[in-house]
Design a protein around this motif. Structure first.
Motif, PDB file in Angstrom:
ATOM      1  N   SER A   1     -12.318  11.690 -48.533  1.00  0.00           N
ATOM      2  CA  SER A   1     -13.558  11.933 -47.400  1.00  0.00           C
ATOM      3  C   SER A   1     -14.339  10.605 -47.367  1.00  0.00           C
ATOM      4  O   SER A   1     -15.214  10.448 -46.522  1.00  0.00           O
TER       5      SER A   1
ATOM      6  N   THR B   1     -13.976  16.341 -56.512  1.00  0.00           N
ATOM      7  CA  THR B   1     -14.703  15.358 -56.384  1.00  0.00           C
ATOM      8  C   THR B   1     -13.729  14.210 -56.201  1.00  0.00           C
ATOM      9  O   THR B   1     -14.471  13.199 -55.312  1.00  0.00           O
TER      10      THR B   1
ATOM     11  N   HIS C   1     -22.655   7.541 -55.072  1.00  0.00           N
ATOM     12  CA  HIS C   1     -24.019   7.784 -54.771  1.00  0.00           C
ATOM     13  C   HIS C   1     -24.271   8.698 -53.572  1.00  0.00           C
ATOM     14  O   HIS C   1     -25.232   9.532 -53.502  1.00  0.00           O
ATOM     15  N   GLU C   2     -23.176   8.657 -52.722  1.00  0.00           N
ATOM     16  CA  GLU C   2     -23.447   9.691 -51.528  1.00  0.00           C
ATOM     17  C   GLU C   2     -23.287  11.091 -51.873  1.00  0.00           C
ATOM     18  O   GLU C   2     -23.777  12.190 -51.540  1.00  0.00           O
ATOM     19  N   VAL C   3     -22.125  11.183 -52.992  1.00  0.00           N
ATOM     20  CA  VAL C   3     -21.882  12.772 -53.531  1.00  0.00           C
ATOM     21  C   VAL C   3     -23.157  13.150 -54.076  1.00  0.00           C
ATOM     22  O   VAL C   3     -23.591  14.445 -53.920  1.00  0.00           O
ATOM     23  N   GLN C   4     -23.830  12.160 -54.771  1.00  0.00           N
ATOM     24  CA  GLN C   4     -25.018  12.819 -55.459  1.00  0.00           C
ATOM     25  C   GLN C   4     -26.001  13.139 -54.594  1.00  0.00           C
ATOM     26  O   GLN C   4     -26.668  14.180 -54.754  1.00  0.00           O
ATOM     27  N   GLU C   5     -26.159  12.359 -53.622  1.00  0.00           N
ATOM     28  CA  GLU C   5     -27.370  12.726 -52.432  1.00  0.00           C
ATOM     29  C   GLU C   5     -26.857  13.906 -51.647  1.00  0.00           C
ATOM     30  O   GLU C   5     -27.783  14.692 -51.474  1.00  0.00           O
ATOM     31  N   ARG C   6     -25.505  14.324 -51.613  1.00  0.00           N
ATOM     32  CA  ARG C   6     -25.311  15.536 -50.853  1.00  0.00           C
ATOM     33  C   ARG C   6     -25.542  16.840 -51.714  1.00  0.00           C
ATOM     34  O   ARG C   6     -25.934  17.662 -51.199  1.00  0.00           O
TER      35      ARG C   6
ATOM     36  N   LEU D   1     -16.758   9.153 -49.264  1.00  0.00           N
ATOM     37  CA  LEU D   1     -17.843   9.111 -49.721  1.00  0.00           C
ATOM     38  C   LEU D   1     -17.969   8.224 -51.113  1.00  0.00           C
ATOM     39  O   LEU D   1     -17.047   8.205 -51.904  1.00  0.00           O
ATOM     40  N   SER D   2     -19.019   7.666 -51.350  1.00  0.00           N
ATOM     41  CA  SER D   2     -19.176   6.726 -52.500  1.00  0.00           C
ATOM     42  C   SER D   2     -19.791   7.832 -53.613  1.00  0.00           C
ATOM     43  O   SER D   2     -20.345   8.833 -53.316  1.00  0.00           O
TER      44      SER D   2
ATOM     45  N   LEU E   1     -13.988  11.159 -52.916  1.00  0.00           N
ATOM     46  CA  LEU E   1     -14.228   9.770 -53.272  1.00  0.00           C
ATOM     47  C   LEU E   1     -12.982   9.173 -52.437  1.00  0.00           C
ATOM     48  O   LEU E   1     -13.105   7.987 -52.081  1.00  0.00           O
TER      49      LEU E   1
END
Length: 277
Positions: free
Chosen positions: A216, A209, A221-226, A218-219, A213
């Motif tokens: 990659s 993870t 929030h974007e990790v959660q969305e994925r 990703l924020s 962050l």
């Protein structure tokens, strides 16, 4: 370059070990002193060649850079001891967040930096928070950050933000580990799975993870969305967490800042007893 460590407790010894393990420093370059000499002798046994100093004055006299790794309320006695032997070309580095740069610059003639380390440096990772006094040159800053880059990612921050950034870089490993510990404990009780197995799995998950962050882009929030498909298991669990943790992180920040402000008030009183330069 000769580097001194005054205070070889938890964080002082961690930094010392990390610098040697990473190859940033050889034991022969390091001078160490502590109120309890046995602690320094143990470090010297672990790192043959390390210079054991019988006093903080001896340490300062032999070092180009000195890390001050003592508790906030120990600073007055320490400064009383070393202030007559520091020189303008030396760099003293405080790792104690409530001690302000202006406190040290007002009573010492040397160059002052403030660096907040993290337990993550044991694995030669994490961020070190860097702040610099008015006497630090560009060359001094590059020297310190090159040294720190062996064990961390040096990040230059404003001293006014030291508390909130420390919540993440320095306190954060404990906060995240607490969350994981509670989660693992519940899983063991519920399913009977082995604790060691889950601890390894959680560590790999956390490492991955972190890379999402930092590498990659990703924020959070974007990790959660994925991961969280609408109507899926993760989405249901996230809804529970949002409800259960509502307001907790605001309280966490309020708590750490209140303790910091209390410590800072004590330090202001402590340094008020000094005669400034």
């Amino acid at each position: 370059m000769k580097v001194g460590f005054i205070g070889t407790g938890s964080m002082g010894s961690l930094l010392l070990d990390a610098f040697i393990t990473s190859g940033a420093l050889m034991p022969q370059q390091i001078f160490a002193s502590n109120r309890t000499l046995d602690k320094v002798n143990l470090l010297a046994q672990r790192h043959p060649g390390l210079n054991v100093c019988s006093s903080n004055v001896e340490n300062v006299k032999n070092s180009d850079i000195v890390f001050l790794c003592v508790k906030p309320l120990q600073y007055k006695d320490l400064i009383d001891e070393i202030r007559s032997v520091v020189t303008p070309d030396q760099i003293l580095v405080s790792i104690t967040s409530p001690i302000q740069i202006h406190h040290l610059e007002s009573v010492l003639t040397c160059k002052i930096a403030k660096i907040i380390p993290s337990v993550t440096h044991l694995s030669l990772s994490g961020a070190s928070l860097c702040m610099y006094g008015s006497r630090i040159t560009v060359e001094d800053r590059l020297l310190l950050e090159k040294l720190l880059s062996f064990i961390s990612q040096p990040l230059h921050i404003q001293e006014a933000h030291v508390r909130i950034t420390s919540d993440f870089s320095s306190c954060g490993p404990a906060f995240i580990s607490f969350f994981l510990d509670q989660w693992i404990e519940a899983a063991v009780e519920k399913t009977g799975i082995g604790r060691d197995e889950l601890t390894t799995l959680a560590g790999e998950m956390l490492l991955g993870t972190g890379k999402l962050l930092t590498e990659s882009g990703l924020s959070p929030h974007e990790v959660q969305e994925r991961v969280a498909v609408p109507g899926g298991i993760t989405a249901e669990a996230l809804a529970l967490l949002k409800q259960s943790l509502d307001g907790v992180f605001h309280q966490l920040i309020a708590t750490t800042h209140a303790k910091y402000d209390d410590d800072l008030n004590k330090i202001d009183v402590l340094f008020g007893d000094f005669k400034t330069l």
